[in-house]
Motif scaffolding. Structure first.
Motif, mmCIF file in Angstrom:
data_model
loop_
_atom_site.group_PDB
_atom_site.id
_atom_site.type_symbol
_atom_site.label_atom_id
_atom_site.label_comp_id
_atom_site.label_asym_id
_atom_site.label_seq_id
_atom_site.Cartn_x
_atom_site.Cartn_y
_atom_site.Cartn_z
ATOM 1 N N HIS A 34 0.836 -1.206 0.000
ATOM 2 C CA HIS A 34 0.000 0.000 0.000
ATOM 3 C C HIS A 34 0.870 1.256 0.000
ATOM 4 N N GLN A 35 1.890 1.277 0.835
ATOM 5 C CA GLN A 35 2.804 2.417 0.878
ATOM 6 C C GLN A 35 3.569 2.548 -0.438
ATOM 7 N N GLN A 36 3.881 1.414 -1.047
ATOM 8 C CA GLN A 36 4.573 1.423 -2.337
ATOM 9 C C GLN A 36 3.693 2.080 -3.399
ATOM 10 N N THR A 37 2.414 1.715 -3.424
ATOM 11 C CA THR A 37 1.487 2.303 -4.385
ATOM 12 C C THR A 37 1.344 3.801 -4.146
ATOM 13 N N LEU A 38 1.227 4.205 -2.904
ATOM 14 C CA LEU A 38 1.131 5.631 -2.587
ATOM 15 C C LEU A 38 2.383 6.380 -3.031
ATOM 16 N N ALA A 39 3.532 5.799 -2.799
ATOM 17 C CA ALA A 39 4.787 6.436 -3.195
ATOM 18 C C ALA A 39 4.881 6.537 -4.719
ATOM 19 N N LEU A 45 2.703 11.987 -9.729
ATOM 20 C CA LEU A 45 2.207 13.357 -9.604
ATOM 21 C C LEU A 45 3.335 14.362 -9.772
ATOM 22 N N GLU A 46 4.475 14.113 -9.139
ATOM 23 C CA GLU A 46 5.623 15.008 -9.274
ATOM 24 C C GLU A 46 6.088 15.104 -10.725
ATOM 25 N N GLN A 47 6.151 13.973 -11.393
ATOM 26 C CA GLN A 47 6.570 13.967 -12.793
ATOM 27 C C GLN A 47 5.584 14.748 -13.657
ATOM 28 N N ARG A 48 4.293 14.543 -13.429
ATOM 29 C CA ARG A 48 3.284 15.249 -14.220
ATOM 30 C C ARG A 48 3.327 16.750 -13.978
ATOM 31 N N LYS A 49 3.555 17.164 -12.740
ATOM 32 C CA LYS A 49 3.680 18.594 -12.447
ATOM 33 C C LYS A 49 4.878 19.180 -13.172
ATOM 34 N N ARG A 50 6.000 18.455 -13.136
ATOM 35 C CA ARG A 50 7.207 18.924 -13.813
ATOM 36 C C ARG A 50 6.983 19.034 -15.318
#
Length: 88
Positions: A34-39, A45-50
């Motif tokens: 679950h934490q892996q999926t969240l990460a 999200l970071e890549q898409r923002k960039r």
């Protein structure tokens, strides 16, 4: 099914290779799916923002170049009548 399952994420190998450790947190995410999926979603999200920011920069640059081209076209179109008047 969850909405995030429709998003095609980068492979796990690529995620751990490219994502910074503050996002990938391998000590936690390697053992907790679950934490892996969240990460992975955070990294996506970071890549898409960039990429969105880079896209905006490219559009701004494109508009600037198009304006420069228009100014140069106007100058060139006014050049012929001026040359004709000089020749006369």
């Amino acid at each position: 099914r969850s909405k995030h399952e429709e998003i095609e994420l980068v492979s796990l190998e690529e995620f751990y290779k490219e994502a910074p450790t503050e996002i990938s947190r391998p000590a936690i995410t390697l053992t907790e799916p679950h934490q892996q999926t969240l990460a992975r979603l955070d990294w996506e999200l970071e890549q898409r923002k960039r990429l969105a920011e880079k896209y905006k920069e490219c559009l701004t640059s494109k508009e600037k170049i198009l304006k420069e081209i228009e100014v140069k076209k106007e100058y060139l179109s006014s050049l012929q009548p001026r040359l004709n008047s000089i020749m006369q």
